[in-house]
Write a protein that holds these residues in place. Structure first.
Motif, PDB file in Angstrom:
ATOM      1  N   VAL A   1      32.143  -1.465  48.773  1.00 42.49           N
ATOM      2  CA  VAL A   1      32.739  -0.146  48.608  1.00 42.49           C
ATOM      3  C   VAL A   1      33.882  -0.218  47.602  1.00 42.49           C
ATOM      4  N   LEU A   2      34.710  -1.243  47.714  1.00 45.47           N
ATOM      5  CA  LEU A   2      35.812  -1.443  46.779  1.00 45.47           C
ATOM      6  C   LEU A   2      35.394  -2.415  45.692  1.00 45.47           C
ATOM      7  N   SER A   3      35.475  -2.001  44.454  1.00 46.60           N
ATOM      8  CA  SER A   3      35.289  -2.947  43.356  1.00 46.60           C
ATOM      9  C   SER A   3      36.506  -3.863  43.297  1.00 46.60           C
ATOM     10  N   GLY A   4      36.372  -4.930  42.549  1.00 47.98           N
ATOM     11  CA  GLY A   4      37.522  -5.806  42.368  1.00 47.98           C
ATOM     12  C   GLY A   4      38.674  -5.092  41.688  1.00 47.98           C
ATOM     13  N   PHE A   5      38.353  -4.256  40.690  1.00 51.05           N
ATOM     14  CA  PHE A   5      39.396  -3.517  39.976  1.00 51.05           C
ATOM     15  C   PHE A   5      40.160  -2.591  40.928  1.00 51.05           C
ATOM     16  N   GLU A   6      39.407  -1.906  41.784  1.00 55.16           N
ATOM     17  CA  GLU A   6      40.053  -0.972  42.707  1.00 55.16           C
ATOM     18  C   GLU A   6      40.864  -1.718  43.765  1.00 55.16           C
ATOM     19  N   LEU A   7      40.343  -2.827  44.249  1.00 55.33           N
ATOM     20  CA  LEU A   7      41.085  -3.620  45.233  1.00 55.33           C
ATOM     21  C   LEU A   7      42.384  -4.132  44.628  1.00 55.33           C
ATOM     22  N   GLN A   8      42.342  -4.553  43.375  1.00 54.28           N
ATOM     23  CA  GLN A   8      43.569  -5.000  42.712  1.00 54.28           C
ATOM     24  C   GLN A   8      44.584  -3.869  42.642  1.00 54.28           C
ATOM     25  N   ARG A   9      44.125  -2.667  42.271  1.00 51.27           N
ATOM     26  CA  ARG A   9      45.057  -1.544  42.174  1.00 51.27           C
ATOM     27  C   ARG A   9      45.706  -1.248  43.527  1.00 51.27           C
ATOM     28  N   ARG A  10      44.920  -1.309  44.577  1.00 52.90           N
ATOM     29  CA  ARG A  10      45.468  -1.005  45.902  1.00 52.90           C
ATOM     30  C   ARG A  10      46.438  -2.100  46.368  1.00 52.90           C
ATOM     31  N   LEU A  11      46.160  -3.337  46.016  1.00 52.07           N
ATOM     32  CA  LEU A  11      47.090  -4.410  46.353  1.00 52.07           C
ATOM     33  C   LEU A  11      48.401  -4.252  45.583  1.00 52.07           C
ATOM     34  N   GLU A  12      48.304  -3.899  44.318  1.00 51.24           N
ATOM     35  CA  GLU A  12      49.512  -3.714  43.508  1.00 51.24           C
ATOM     36  C   GLU A  12      50.348  -2.560  44.036  1.00 51.24           C
ATOM     37  N   ASP A  13      49.690  -1.528  44.546  1.00 53.44           N
ATOM     38  CA  ASP A  13      50.433  -0.414  45.142  1.00 53.44           C
ATOM     39  C   ASP A  13      51.276  -0.878  46.328  1.00 53.44           C
ATOM     40  N   ARG A  14      50.880  -2.013  46.917  1.00 51.35           N
ATOM     41  CA  ARG A  14      51.585  -2.540  48.086  1.00 51.35           C
ATOM     42  C   ARG A  14      52.438  -3.756  47.735  1.00 51.35           C
ATOM     43  N   GLY A  15      52.711  -3.948  46.445  1.00 48.64           N
ATOM     44  CA  GLY A  15      53.617  -5.009  46.019  1.00 48.64           C
ATOM     45  C   GLY A  15      52.997  -6.381  45.939  1.00 48.64           C
ATOM     46  N   CYS A  16      51.672  -6.483  46.019  1.00 47.14           N
ATOM     47  CA  CYS A  16      50.972  -7.766  45.890  1.00 47.14           C
ATOM     48  C   CYS A  16      50.230  -7.762  44.554  1.00 47.14           C
ATOM     49  N   VAL A  17      50.651  -8.592  43.620  1.00 46.89           N
ATOM     50  CA  VAL A  17      50.125  -8.549  42.256  1.00 46.89           C
ATOM     51  C   VAL A  17      49.170  -9.715  42.024  1.00 46.89           C
ATOM     52  N   PRO A  18      47.869  -9.467  41.927  1.00 50.63           N
ATOM     53  CA  PRO A  18      46.889 -10.529  41.691  1.00 50.63           C
ATOM     54  C   PRO A  18      46.954 -11.064  40.265  1.00 50.63           C
ATOM     55  N   GLU A  19      46.238 -12.162  40.057  1.00 50.82           N
ATOM     56  CA  GLU A  19      46.104 -12.747  38.726  1.00 50.82           C
ATOM     57  C   GLU A  19      45.173 -11.893  37.857  1.00 50.82           C
ATOM     58  N   MET A  20      44.007 -11.537  38.400  1.00 48.33           N
ATOM     59  CA  MET A  20      43.020 -10.770  37.632  1.00 48.33           C
ATOM     60  C   MET A  20      41.955 -10.260  38.592  1.00 48.33           C
ATOM     61  N   SER A  21      41.047  -9.442  38.057  1.00 49.33           N
ATOM     62  CA  SER A  21      39.932  -8.959  38.859  1.00 49.33           C
ATOM     63  C   SER A  21      38.744  -8.717  37.949  1.00 49.33           C
ATOM     64  N   ASP A  22      37.577  -8.584  38.577  1.00 49.14           N
ATOM     65  CA  ASP A  22      36.393  -8.161  37.861  1.00 49.14           C
ATOM     66  C   ASP A  22      35.711  -7.067  38.679  1.00 49.14           C
ATOM     67  N   ASP A  23      34.462  -6.791  38.393  1.00 51.55           N
ATOM     68  CA  ASP A  23      33.789  -5.702  39.079  1.00 51.55           C
ATOM     69  C   ASP A  23      33.681  -5.943  40.587  1.00 51.55           C
ATOM     70  N   ARG A  24      33.686  -7.236  40.991  1.00 52.57           N
ATOM     71  CA  ARG A  24      33.515  -7.521  42.408  1.00 52.57           C
ATOM     72  C   ARG A  24      34.693  -8.264  43.021  1.00 52.57           C
ATOM     73  N   HIS A  25      35.324  -9.184  42.275  1.00 56.76           N
ATOM     74  CA  HIS A  25      36.290 -10.113  42.845  1.00 56.76           C
ATOM     75  C   HIS A  25      37.725  -9.807  42.434  1.00 56.76           C
ATOM     76  N   VAL A  26      38.656 -10.274  43.263  1.00 55.43           N
ATOM     77  CA  VAL A  26      40.071 -10.304  42.929  1.00 55.43           C
ATOM     78  C   VAL A  26      40.534 -11.749  43.043  1.00 55.43           C
ATOM     79  N   VAL A  27      41.192 -12.243  41.993  1.00 56.55           N
ATOM     80  CA  VAL A  27      41.674 -13.620  41.977  1.00 56.55           C
ATOM     81  C   VAL A  27      43.154 -13.619  42.341  1.00 56.55           C
ATOM     82  N   LEU A  28      43.474 -14.266  43.466  1.00 52.32           N
ATOM     83  CA  LEU A  28      44.852 -14.381  43.957  1.00 52.32           C
ATOM     84  C   LEU A  28      45.272 -15.829  43.813  1.00 52.32           C
ATOM     85  N   LEU A  29      46.297 -16.051  43.026  1.00 51.86           N
ATOM     86  CA  LEU A  29      46.700 -17.405  42.677  1.00 51.86           C
ATOM     87  C   LEU A  29      47.855 -17.860  43.568  1.00 51.86           C
TER      88      LEU A  29
END
Length: 526
Positions: free
Chosen positions: A338-366
């Protein structure tokens, strides 16, 4: 080497002594140990860093001809990372990749074998050296749909087809922390008498703890570039180049490094490389304890959040594309799609958690040796909030496209090694051509004449020849280089990325509504 030597940081210690002495500067840099900002507002903590920002004066040594503290610091780094010789880089792994390519390909027209999905710095190196590149298709991990590295059989076939090749270059680990066994690739190269070069930008910490994969040097690579600032605690732009064996001309390499690195290197950056090495030398594997504990908290916490899953490697087996995974690269995805990687990244950033990158499916958290338990706890809280939010507003697979989410349908690419459940068209890291071994592709610095090009709509670009590079960033892997034919697959990929809000470098239209191609009446020649 005794503990007293391991615990030293000679370059940093020199800078500390320089600061304490308080000598008056009659030399560059112009900020004069930060005094230019005395009484001024806005410099803040930067002024303190300037007290360590010196140049090549008596006692500070010279990166391009080290005889003192820099020489000692580089020798300590070689011991720590298992190299015969190590070089400090102040321009990131980019400088190391450029120097290696210019060393193994000293004359235009030489052949270099490499995987197609390489960082833009490697493409730039091909241009600078005038290389004829033979691109290899990487293996696809069937569980994730992500590309890893070329199979050893592909490397062997390429070396047999091009016996005059200067070297083989691969990237390991990839940007998701995924890897395979480099040792067979090194053996294949050495059997053919050529060096194996490894862009190990994301693996500077490898081999430093039993929970981490083995490093490229330990697997037999001849030249290895590491971004010490990415996964170890150096300042941004701080990297290292490690060398072993007889297959690289080290005198030429030093000359190439002097070409691509500043003649006024940053001493704070070099000192941070020295300190990062000292931290590993003095603490050993224990340096990673807190970071690994944080990752374990995340892993255990995700069991209570079944929507989100961690990318895991397959069991080691012959021909497996992916069987090592960096534990510090926590790659998560929504199993419901339901959530693409891009959308999941945006929602995490809205909550102060900033990922390294994302793609259509994944979010990379370093994570790293600098991560702590509270980092994992906060991330789990954010993921829990996102799951509650989604459950409150939608049913799985029924989200409006304008939200940036994707439906449960997924593209399948079995030819590229995928399976019916996983798409291989999900990541900018997957630059696939369906050609296992390409014909030699010539690169040069010849500029593209504006009169030979035209701008057209991206949707009309299939079959045309690109006259510019298109680089989604991050991770910085060109999906197109100038002179490459635009396939339907690449056109669709670029369209999807542009619509999802991806950022692009090098292209004339950052929004990618249009693309620059060669004018057809010019025959598509560069």
């Amino acid at each position: 080497m005794n503990n007293e030597q391991r615990n030293r940081a000679p370059l940093y210690e020199m800078l500390e002594q320089y600061r304490v002495k308080g000598n008056i500067s009659y030399h560059v840099p112009g900020h004069k140990n930060g005094e230019a900002y005395a009484g001024a507002t806005g410099a803040g903590y930067l002024r303190e860093i300037m007290r360590y920002d010196v140049t090549e004066i008596t006692g500070t040594d010279d990166l391009h001809h080290p005889e003192g503290v820099i020489k000692e610091a580089q020798e300590l780094a070689a011991h720590c990372f298992g190299a015969e010789e190590s070089f400090f880089l102040v321009g990131g792994s980019t400088a190391g990749n450029l120097a290696l390519i210019l060393t193994v390909c000293p004359e235009p027209g030489m052949i270099l074998i490499l995987q197609r999905n390489v960082h833009k710095s490697v493409i730039h190196g091909l241009m600078l050296a005038g290389v004829r590149a033979v691109f290899l298709e990487p293996l696809i991990d069937p569980l994730s749909g992500l590309a890893v590295a070329p199979a050893v059989e592909t490397v062997q076939a390429a070396l047999a087809a091009y016996p005059d090749a200067a070297a083989v270059l691969v990237t390991m680990p990839n940007y998701y922390g995924m890897g395979s066994d480099l040792a067979p690739l090194a053996q294949a190269c050495h059997d053919s008498g050529v060096p194996l070069l490894v862009d190990e930008a994301h693996g500077a910490h490898y081999g430093q703890h039993p929970a981490l994969p083995a490093g490229a040097l330990a697997c037999g690579a001849d030249g290895v570039v590491q971004s010490t600032h990415k996964m170890l605690p150096a300042l941004t732009m701080g990297a290292m180049l490690h060398i072993q064996g007889p297959r690289l001309d080290r005198a030429l390499l030093r000359q190439r490094l002097a070409m691509v690195q500043s003649s006024s290197p940053s001493y704070p950056v070099m000192a941070s490389l020295d300190l990062a090495r000292q931290l590993l030398h003095s603490q050993g594997a224990s340096a990673f304890a807190a970071g690994l504990a944080a990752v374990d908290i995340l892993r255990r916490g995700l069991t209570a959040l079944p929507r989100f899953r961690l990318l895991q490697p397959a069991a080691p087996q012959d021909g497996a594309a992916h069987f090592t995974q960096d534990p510090f690269k926590a790659v998560i995805y929504d199993v419901t799609r339901v959530l693409s990687g891009f959308e999941l990244q945006r929602r995490l950033e809205d909550r102060g958690c900033v990922p390294e990158m994302s793609d259509d499916r994944h979010v990379v958290l370093l994570f790293s040796l600098g991560s702590r338990a509270e980092d994992a706890v906060r991330l789990l809280e954010a993921l829990g909030e996102i799951e509650t939010e989604i459950q409150a507003v939608s049913t799985y697979g029924e989200v409006e496209p304008s939200s940036g989410m994707v439906s449960e349908s997924v593209t399948t690419n079995v030819e590229a090694g995928g399976n019916p459940n996983v798409s291989s068209n999900i990541s900018t890291w997957n630059n696939l051509s369906k050609t296992l071994i390409s014909d030699p592709v010539p690169f040069s610095l010849k500029p593209v004449a504006a009169s030979h090009t035209e701008r057209i709509k991206l949707e009309d670009s299939v079959g045309r020849v690109a006259a510019e590079m298109v680089i989604p960033y991050p991770p910085g892997i060109p999906l197109l280089y100038s002179g490459e034919t635009i396939t339907g697959q690449i056109s669709r990929r670029l369209t999807d990325l542009a619509e999802s809000g991806a950022k692009f470098q090098a292209c004339a239209d950052p929004a990618l509504q249009q693309i620059v191609v060669y004018n057809m009446k010019k025959g598509g020649e560069g």
